[in-house]
Design a protein around this motif. Sequence first.
Motif, PDB file in Angstrom:
ATOM      1  N   ALA A  41       0.842  -1.196   0.000  1.00  0.00           N
ATOM      2  CA  ALA A  41       0.000   0.000   0.000  1.00  0.00           C
ATOM      3  C   ALA A  41       0.876   1.245   0.000  1.00  0.00           C
ATOM      4  O   ALA A  41       1.798   1.368   0.810  1.00  0.00           O
ATOM      5  N   VAL A  42       0.592   2.144  -0.930  1.00  0.00           N
ATOM      6  CA  VAL A  42       1.330   3.403  -1.036  1.00  0.00           C
ATOM      7  C   VAL A  42       0.302   4.536  -1.081  1.00  0.00           C
ATOM      8  O   VAL A  42      -0.588   4.533  -1.939  1.00  0.00           O
ATOM      9  N   THR A  43       0.423   5.490  -0.167  1.00  0.00           N
ATOM     10  CA  THR A  43      -0.512   6.613  -0.113  1.00  0.00           C
ATOM     11  C   THR A  43       0.201   7.893  -0.503  1.00  0.00           C
ATOM     12  O   THR A  43       1.267   8.210   0.036  1.00  0.00           O
ATOM     13  N   LEU A  44      -0.386   8.609  -1.437  1.00  0.00           N
ATOM     14  CA  LEU A  44       0.086   9.946  -1.806  1.00  0.00           C
ATOM     15  C   LEU A  44      -0.814  10.940  -1.087  1.00  0.00           C
ATOM     16  O   LEU A  44      -1.979  11.105  -1.454  1.00  0.00           O
ATOM     17  N   PRO A  45      -0.298  11.607  -0.045  1.00  0.00           N
ATOM     18  CA  PRO A  45      -1.156  12.498   0.745  1.00  0.00           C
ATOM     19  C   PRO A  45      -1.370  13.853   0.063  1.00  0.00           C
ATOM     20  O   PRO A  45      -0.541  14.330  -0.700  1.00  0.00           O
ATOM     21  N   GLN A  46      -2.525  14.425   0.343  1.00  0.00           N
ATOM     22  CA  GLN A  46      -2.874  15.795  -0.048  1.00  0.00           C
ATOM     23  C   GLN A  46      -2.608  16.105  -1.515  1.00  0.00           C
ATOM     24  O   GLN A  46      -1.955  17.080  -1.854  1.00  0.00           O
ATOM     25  N   GLN A  47      -3.155  15.277  -2.391  1.00  0.00           N
ATOM     26  CA  GLN A  47      -3.055  15.535  -3.828  1.00  0.00           C
ATOM     27  C   GLN A  47      -4.135  16.537  -4.224  1.00  0.00           C
ATOM     28  O   GLN A  47      -5.285  16.413  -3.801  1.00  0.00           O
ATOM     29  N   ALA A  48      -3.765  17.516  -5.021  1.00  0.00           N
ATOM     30  CA  ALA A  48      -4.705  18.573  -5.419  1.00  0.00           C
ATOM     31  C   ALA A  48      -5.481  18.144  -6.660  1.00  0.00           C
ATOM     32  O   ALA A  48      -4.898  17.776  -7.677  1.00  0.00           O
ATOM     33  N   PHE A  49      -6.798  18.181  -6.552  1.00  0.00           N
ATOM     34  CA  PHE A  49      -7.685  17.895  -7.671  1.00  0.00           C
ATOM     35  C   PHE A  49      -8.409  19.180  -8.049  1.00  0.00           C
ATOM     36  O   PHE A  49      -9.007  19.825  -7.197  1.00  0.00           O
ATOM     37  N   PRO A  50      -8.366  19.558  -9.317  1.00  0.00           N
ATOM     38  CA  PRO A  50      -9.065  20.768  -9.724  1.00  0.00           C
ATOM     39  C   PRO A  50     -10.572  20.533  -9.732  1.00  0.00           C
ATOM     40  O   PRO A  50     -11.041  19.418  -9.925  1.00  0.00           O
ATOM     41  N   GLY A  51     -11.317  21.591  -9.505  1.00  0.00           N
ATOM     42  CA  GLY A  51     -12.771  21.493  -9.549  1.00  0.00           C
ATOM     43  C   GLY A  51     -13.276  21.656 -10.970  1.00  0.00           C
ATOM     44  O   GLY A  51     -12.503  21.791 -11.926  1.00  0.00           O
ATOM     45  N   MET A  52     -14.574  21.661 -11.084  1.00  0.00           N
ATOM     46  CA  MET A  52     -15.215  21.862 -12.379  1.00  0.00           C
ATOM     47  C   MET A  52     -14.840  23.246 -12.889  1.00  0.00           C
ATOM     48  O   MET A  52     -14.691  24.187 -12.117  1.00  0.00           O
ATOM     49  N   ALA A  53     -14.668  23.383 -14.192  1.00  0.00           N
ATOM     50  CA  ALA A  53     -14.292  24.647 -14.849  1.00  0.00           C
ATOM     51  C   ALA A  53     -12.887  25.084 -14.447  1.00  0.00           C
ATOM     52  O   ALA A  53     -12.622  26.273 -14.275  1.00  0.00           O
ATOM     53  N   ALA A  54     -12.018  24.144 -14.289  1.00  0.00           N
ATOM     54  CA  ALA A  54     -10.629  24.441 -13.932  1.00  0.00           C
ATOM     55  C   ALA A  54      -9.886  24.999 -15.137  1.00  0.00           C
ATOM     56  O   ALA A  54     -10.441  25.156 -16.218  1.00  0.00           O
TER      57      ALA A  54
END
Length: 193
Positions: free
Chosen positions: A32-45
């Motif tokens: 198991a490998v966790t990438l913490p706090q990855q930024a995902f853009p919202g709609m209309a990015a």
Amino acid sequence: MRKHLLAAVLLALLAGCGGPLLFADLTIPELAVTLPQQAFPGMAADPSRWCAGQPDCVTTDLTYDLGEQVSVLTRPDVQYELRLTTLAIALDAASAGTDLRGVKSASVEVFPPDGSAPVVVASYTRAASDTATPTSLAVSGDSTLDLSPFVQAGQLHARVSVSYDAPTPPFTADVRATFYLKVKLDYGKTLGL
């Protein structure tokens, strides 16, 4: 003379066995490998983050440093199988008050080192009957696909594409991937045999 005879016998044994004479097998059923706090853009990015020019679909690139977790994967005398079993996107504390109900679908692709077309290894589609306000998404990976050809210098590069059908703000999430790993280490190559 005896050294040469011993070397000749060893070489004959190595040539006749059809595989490495000195080897070790290692199986890790759940890496198991966790990438913490990855930024995902919202709609209309930003349009540079859109999937093929579609503003209701955005992408986030991820890199799993598997060589950092299992250092033997960066050695040249190793063969291995790597299979994705699950991938989970879970909102972290920085996204309090946000939910993922606007996520219609998501897919995970990996990139071959030669720059050819990416391959989808996991996907999620919200069920029409699902009216919950989820704070995490979990998908099953394609466990029949060996990901070792996609690993370069111990790293696996992936892209998550998220499609929205309702306004969704940018969010941060922890992305946890679970892999099955089977390694064969050739000690003969290590020793120069």
